[in-house]
Design a protein around this motif. Structure first.
Motif, PDB file in Angstrom:
ATOM      1  N   GLY A  22      -1.452 -94.239  83.012  1.00 58.82           N
ATOM      2  CA  GLY A  22      -1.937 -95.591  82.748  1.00 58.82           C
ATOM      3  C   GLY A  22      -1.652 -96.042  81.332  1.00 58.82           C
ATOM      4  O   GLY A  22      -1.218 -97.185  81.098  1.00 58.82           O
ATOM      5  N   LEU A  23      -1.882 -95.164  80.351  1.00 57.93           N
ATOM      6  CA  LEU A  23      -1.595 -95.510  78.956  1.00 57.93           C
ATOM      7  C   LEU A  23      -0.101 -95.718  78.734  1.00 57.93           C
ATOM      8  O   LEU A  23       0.311 -96.631  78.005  1.00 57.93           O
ATOM      9  CB  LEU A  23      -2.121 -94.410  78.032  1.00 57.93           C
ATOM     10  CG  LEU A  23      -3.639 -94.240  77.968  1.00 57.93           C
ATOM     11  CD1 LEU A  23      -4.024 -93.035  77.125  1.00 57.93           C
ATOM     12  CD2 LEU A  23      -4.301 -95.499  77.417  1.00 57.93           C
ATOM     13  N   SER A  24       0.709 -94.889  79.374  1.00 56.23           N
ATOM     14  CA  SER A  24       2.160 -95.045  79.245  1.00 56.23           C
ATOM     15  C   SER A  24       2.639 -96.356  79.863  1.00 56.23           C
ATOM     16  O   SER A  24       3.516 -97.043  79.313  1.00 56.23           O
ATOM     17  CB  SER A  24       2.878 -93.867  79.919  1.00 56.23           C
ATOM     18  OG  SER A  24       2.546 -92.642  79.308  1.00 56.23           O
ATOM     19  N   VAL A  25       2.056 -96.720  80.992  1.00 57.52           N
ATOM     20  CA  VAL A  25       2.430 -97.967  81.660  1.00 57.52           C
ATOM     21  C   VAL A  25       2.052 -99.171  80.795  1.00 57.52           C
ATOM     22  O   VAL A  25       2.836-100.124  80.648  1.00 57.52           O
ATOM     23  CB  VAL A  25       1.763 -98.044  83.047  1.00 57.52           C
ATOM     24  CG1 VAL A  25       1.885 -99.445  83.620  1.00 57.52           C
ATOM     25  CG2 VAL A  25       2.403 -97.045  84.004  1.00 57.52           C
ATOM     26  N   LEU A  26       0.861 -99.155  80.201  1.00 57.89           N
ATOM     27  CA  LEU A  26       0.453-100.251  79.318  1.00 57.89           C
ATOM     28  C   LEU A  26       1.354-100.335  78.086  1.00 57.89           C
ATOM     29  O   LEU A  26       1.719-101.428  77.637  1.00 57.89           O
ATOM     30  CB  LEU A  26      -1.002-100.069  78.899  1.00 57.89           C
ATOM     31  CG  LEU A  26      -2.054-100.327  79.979  1.00 57.89           C
ATOM     32  CD1 LEU A  26      -3.449 -99.985  79.453  1.00 57.89           C
ATOM     33  CD2 LEU A  26      -2.014-101.788  80.429  1.00 57.89           C
ATOM     34  N   SER A  27       1.699 -99.170  77.550  1.00 57.27           N
ATOM     35  CA  SER A  27       2.597 -99.159  76.402  1.00 57.27           C
ATOM     36  C   SER A  27       3.938 -99.768  76.761  1.00 57.27           C
ATOM     37  O   SER A  27       4.497-100.573  75.995  1.00 57.27           O
ATOM     38  CB  SER A  27       2.785 -97.721  75.909  1.00 57.27           C
ATOM     39  OG  SER A  27       3.711 -97.678  74.839  1.00 57.27           O
ATOM     40  N   LYS A  28       4.467 -99.422  77.927  1.00 55.58           N
ATOM     41  CA  LYS A  28       5.742 -99.998  78.356  1.00 55.58           C
ATOM     42  C   LYS A  28       5.629-101.507  78.537  1.00 55.58           C
ATOM     43  O   LYS A  28       6.558-102.258  78.213  1.00 55.58           O
ATOM     44  CB  LYS A  28       6.202 -99.350  79.659  1.00 55.58           C
ATOM     45  CG  LYS A  28       7.536 -99.881  80.181  1.00 55.58           C
ATOM     46  CD  LYS A  28       7.974 -99.143  81.424  1.00 55.58           C
ATOM     47  CE  LYS A  28       9.305 -99.706  81.944  1.00 55.58           C
ATOM     48  NZ  LYS A  28       9.148-101.072  82.482  1.00 55.58           N
ATOM     49  N   GLY A  35      -1.847 -93.151  71.689  1.00 57.55           N
ATOM     50  CA  GLY A  35      -3.143 -92.798  72.258  1.00 57.55           C
ATOM     51  C   GLY A  35      -3.058 -91.864  73.449  1.00 57.55           C
ATOM     52  O   GLY A  35      -4.034 -91.189  73.786  1.00 57.55           O
ATOM     53  N   ALA A  36      -1.894 -91.820  74.103  1.00 58.18           N
ATOM     54  CA  ALA A  36      -1.722 -90.934  75.254  1.00 58.18           C
ATOM     55  C   ALA A  36      -1.481 -89.490  74.838  1.00 58.18           C
ATOM     56  O   ALA A  36      -1.567 -88.587  75.675  1.00 58.18           O
ATOM     57  CB  ALA A  36      -0.562 -91.422  76.128  1.00 58.18           C
ATOM     58  N   ILE A  37      -1.178 -89.246  73.561  1.00 59.57           N
ATOM     59  CA  ILE A  37      -0.837 -87.889  73.118  1.00 59.57           C
ATOM     60  C   ILE A  37      -1.990 -86.905  73.299  1.00 59.57           C
ATOM     61  O   ILE A  37      -1.802 -85.816  73.843  1.00 59.57           O
ATOM     62  CB  ILE A  37      -0.349 -87.919  71.650  1.00 59.57           C
ATOM     63  CG1 ILE A  37       0.948 -88.708  71.545  1.00 59.57           C
ATOM     64  CG2 ILE A  37      -0.164 -86.497  71.118  1.00 59.57           C
ATOM     65  CD1 ILE A  37       1.468 -88.869  70.130  1.00 59.57           C
ATOM     66  N   PRO A  38      -3.230 -87.230  72.841  1.00 55.53           N
ATOM     67  CA  PRO A  38      -4.299 -86.239  72.969  1.00 55.53           C
ATOM     68  C   PRO A  38      -4.888 -86.104  74.373  1.00 55.53           C
ATOM     69  O   PRO A  38      -5.723 -85.226  74.602  1.00 55.53           O
ATOM     70  CB  PRO A  38      -5.359 -86.755  71.981  1.00 55.53           C
ATOM     71  CG  PRO A  38      -5.140 -88.228  71.938  1.00 55.53           C
ATOM     72  CD  PRO A  38      -3.661 -88.420  72.090  1.00 55.53           C
ATOM     73  N   VAL A  39      -4.488 -86.950  75.313  1.00 52.69           N
ATOM     74  CA  VAL A  39      -5.033 -86.869  76.675  1.00 52.69           C
ATOM     75  C   VAL A  39      -4.509 -85.611  77.344  1.00 52.69           C
ATOM     76  O   VAL A  39      -3.292 -85.376  77.383  1.00 52.69           O
ATOM     77  CB  VAL A  39      -4.638 -88.111  77.501  1.00 52.69           C
ATOM     78  CG1 VAL A  39      -5.163 -88.008  78.925  1.00 52.69           C
ATOM     79  CG2 VAL A  39      -5.177 -89.372  76.829  1.00 52.69           C
ATOM     80  N   PRO A  40      -5.369 -84.735  77.878  1.00 50.08           N
ATOM     81  CA  PRO A  40      -4.906 -83.489  78.502  1.00 50.08           C
ATOM     82  C   PRO A  40      -4.089 -83.760  79.761  1.00 50.08           C
ATOM     83  O   PRO A  40      -4.222 -84.805  80.413  1.00 50.08           O
ATOM     84  CB  PRO A  40      -6.208 -82.755  78.824  1.00 50.08           C
ATOM     85  CG  PRO A  40      -7.249 -83.819  78.895  1.00 50.08           C
ATOM     86  CD  PRO A  40      -6.841 -84.869  77.909  1.00 50.08           C
ATOM     87  N   HIS A  41      -3.249 -82.816  80.121  1.00 46.16           N
ATOM     88  CA  HIS A  41      -2.373 -82.973  81.284  1.00 46.16           C
ATOM     89  C   HIS A  41      -3.161 -83.039  82.584  1.00 46.16           C
ATOM     90  O   HIS A  41      -2.668 -83.554  83.584  1.00 46.16           O
ATOM     91  CB  HIS A  41      -1.380 -81.806  81.339  1.00 46.16           C
ATOM     92  CG  HIS A  41      -0.337 -81.865  80.260  1.00 46.16           C
ATOM     93  ND1 HIS A  41       0.760 -82.687  80.329  1.00 46.16           N
ATOM     94  CD2 HIS A  41      -0.246 -81.208  79.070  1.00 46.16           C
ATOM     95  CE1 HIS A  41       1.513 -82.537  79.253  1.00 46.16           C
ATOM     96  NE2 HIS A  41       0.920 -81.639  78.464  1.00 46.16           N
ATOM     97  N   GLU A  42      -4.390 -82.492  82.568  1.00 44.85           N
ATOM     98  CA  GLU A  42      -5.214 -82.557  83.779  1.00 44.85           C
ATOM     99  C   GLU A  42      -5.553 -83.994  84.148  1.00 44.85           C
ATOM    100  O   GLU A  42      -5.793 -84.320  85.306  1.00 44.85           O
ATOM    101  CB  GLU A  42      -6.501 -81.751  83.594  1.00 44.85           C
ATOM    102  CG  GLU A  42      -6.286 -80.244  83.521  1.00 44.85           C
ATOM    103  CD  GLU A  42      -5.711 -79.809  82.177  1.00 44.85           C
ATOM    104  OE1 GLU A  42      -5.749 -80.647  81.239  1.00 44.85           O
ATOM    105  OE2 GLU A  42      -5.234 -78.671  82.063  1.00 44.85           O
ATOM    106  N   LEU A  43      -5.604 -84.875  83.142  1.00 49.73           N
ATOM    107  CA  LEU A  43      -5.884 -86.300  83.388  1.00 49.73           C
ATOM    108  C   LEU A  43      -4.552 -87.049  83.477  1.00 49.73           C
ATOM    109  O   LEU A  43      -4.265 -87.957  82.698  1.00 49.73           O
ATOM    110  CB  LEU A  43      -6.766 -86.861  82.273  1.00 49.73           C
ATOM    111  CG  LEU A  43      -8.127 -86.172  82.087  1.00 49.73           C
ATOM    112  CD1 LEU A  43      -8.875 -86.764  80.899  1.00 49.73           C
ATOM    113  CD2 LEU A  43      -8.962 -86.319  83.363  1.00 49.73           C
ATOM    114  N   GLY A  44      -3.756 -86.646  84.457  1.00 47.41           N
ATOM    115  CA  GLY A  44      -2.419 -87.206  84.576  1.00 47.41           C
ATOM    116  C   GLY A  44      -2.398 -88.698  84.833  1.00 47.41           C
ATOM    117  O   GLY A  44      -1.554 -89.419  84.290  1.00 47.41           O
TER     118      GLY A  44
END
Length: 539
Positions: free
Chosen positions: A419-425, A405-414
């Motif tokens: 947050g998505l990466s942290v939840l995935s971890k 789900g973090a893939i389509p999030v633009p880099h501007e919304l770092g």
């Protein structure tokens, strides 16, 4: 004993425990001994993740540029001095490599292995090699010390791994060259893998079934504390040698405090060492303040109650025995696939701090380390309420979902991507914790450490491959997250083929473990088992 009776004995919590479970209850069940035992093992576990991610700081690459007598350097596209080139002599149109070394920005750190041995430019790949060498040692230790523990005992291998880790980590901290540092790191990794496997196995084999999920979850929780300990130690000790030495000091303390720990009574009984089992049980009953058990226990009672026919299994079991049984081979393959995928995704999220540019690396390390704690604390409660299989598959699916789900999030919304990466971890960490619990419960005592070691070895292979896949990010930025996420989703299907072990005693013989697998597969095929062996709880 009929099949139905055997299943009822195992499944009814109200019935009096038999076999080894009954012996553990007789000497106090969950008492002072188990608490002290867990506390000692926890001290060593609290710094395992510290070593796994130590090179986030000891091998960090600070800003640098060539040492130049004229203080003039060619600049890159961003207007910064080139890191690997300088002007030749007084010329401003001819460049050369950094023949006189580099100047490093040491405002946030004092020293790393990169600054000490100049692992930059043409030698930059050696920085990643050091991490791969450590993980290679983890792979080696998993298979070597897992098999040795089933032959020599959990206690002996646990003590040796504590000593090896303390000694070789000190060697790494004092290493005069990069090659010696890598050798010490490799052997430290192998010792680390062995102490985790045997520490976990030794504790769980002294734990009653009703407390097993909680203890396993708590130990997994403590394993995650190492990431927070790393951030604290790295903030206070900014010289890599001091940080390396501090991370290994607790293992010397644990080695000195663990000599009195008894061997696993379950392993002693399977190996038919009744006198050793009697001494261990009497020691535990004394610590747990159950004097009546000391008077009741006797060598004759153990020998008569656990005859050779009831014990089953053969001394000298090896990893080959896992491949002689179709059921154990299938379970081993499923667990290997699950462990590999979870570790594959977990290390991709934990090792790459640079994917959050502009963020304080100490803060990122604290956030990534802290997220594991609540997730791992939830695993025991969910595993006891929902079952091991549902908990494991749910964590894997949700973790993969957040990662994709973090893939389509633009880099501007770092911050959203972070947050998505942290939840995935967090979910990947929870799935690893639940998988460790499952692995400790599906293999028989005679092959438990061998099975855990083989599974752990393949699991950490994912940790070795994750940094290599991340190298493709600059060229193919979508490839790594898609590969990590889809691998976890595909492996979650394998959970279906594992037997549910909630509330069941540990299997001690190959026949008992096979019976559970037969029952699981029969339910999947919706047909009764043919010729299934009764699942007994002796020993």
């Amino acid at each position: 004993m009929g099949t139905g009776r055997g299943l009822r004995e195992e499944g009814e919590p109200g019935r009096k425990a038999k076999g080894l479970g009954g012996l553990l209850e007789r000497v106090g069940g969950w008492g002072c001994f188990q608490m002290v035992h867990v506390a000692i093992v926890c001290v060593s576990f609290a710094f395992v993740s510290t070593h796994s991610f130590l090179q986030n700081f000891t091998a960090s690459i600070p800003d640098h540029h060539c040492r130049s007598p004229g203080n003039l350097w060619p600049v890159d596209a961003q207007g910064r001095p080139e890191r690997c080139l300088r002007f030749r002599g007084n010329a401003t149109n001819e460049t050369e490599t950094c023949v006189e070394g580099w100047v490093y920005n040491l405002t946030t750190i004092q020293s790393t292995i990169v600054t000490e041995w100049d692992l930059v430019c043409s030698l930059k790949s050696l920085q990643g090699l050091a991490q791969s060498v450590y993980l290679a040692g983890v792979l080696l230790g998993a298979i070597v010390f897992g098999g040795l523990a089933d032959r020599l005992g959990r206690r002996a291998i646990f003590l040796w791994c504590l000593f090896q880790t303390a000694a070789l980590n000190t060697g790494a901290a004092l290493a005069p060259s990069f090659s010696i540092y890598c050798v010490c790191r490799c052997l430290t990794g192998s010792g680390m893998s062995g102490l985790v496997l045997n520490g976990m196995g030794l504790v769980l084999e002294w734990t009653t079934p009703s407390h097993r999920a909680v203890v396993s979850g708590f130990l997994s929780f403590v394993l995650s504390l190492g990431q927070l300990n790393l951030a604290i130690l790295a903030f206070g000790l900014q010289h890599w040698r001091h940080l390396q030495l501090a991370a290994g000091a607790p293992y010397a303390l644990c080695f000195l405090c663990s000599w009195w720990l008894p061997e696993s009574v379950r392993w002693l009984m399977v190996r038919r060492r009744f006198s050793g089992a009697l001494r261990a049980l009497k020691l535990v009953s004394w610590i747990n303040r159950v004097p009546a058990a000391r008077a009741q226990l006797s060598l004759e009672m153990l020998e008569s109650e656990y005859s050779q026919e009831e014990l089953g299994g053969t001394p000298g079991s090896s990893v080959l025995d896992l491949f002689r049984s179709r059921e154990m081979l299938a379970i081993l393959a499923c667990i290997m696939g699950i462990w590999f995928s979870a570790t594959f995704a977990f290390y991709s999220l934990a090792l790459d701090l640079q994917r959050f540019p502009g963020e304080d690396p100490y803060l990122v390390q604290i956030v990534l380390g802290s997220i594991d704690l609540p997730f791992r604390l939830l695993v025991p409660k969910l595993a006891n309420r929902l079952g091991r299989k549902l908990t494991l598959s749910s964590c894997m699916i949700l973790g993969a979902g957040f990662l994709l789900g973090a893939i389509p999030v633009p880099h501007e919304l770092g911050r959203l991507r972070m947050g998505l990466s942290v939840l995935s971890k967090g979910f990947m960490s929870a799935s690893t914790s639940c998988n460790i619990l499952v692995v400790s419960e599906v293999f028989p005592t005679s092959l438990r450490m061998t099975g855990m070691g083989a599974s752990n070895m393949v699991g950490h292979l994912g940790g070795v491959m994750a940094p290599l896949v991340l190298l493709a990010s600059p060229t193919f930025p979508l490839l790594p997250p898609i590969l990590f996420g889809t691998t976890v989703l595909a492996a979650s299907i394998l959970v279906v083929f594992l037997p549910e072990t909630r509330g069941l005693p540990l299997p001690d013989t190959l026949e008992q473990a096979q019976s559970r697998v037969h029952r699981c597969w029969s339910r999947l095929l919706r047909r009764p088992r043919q010729g299934a062996l009764p699942l007994q709880t002796k020993l």
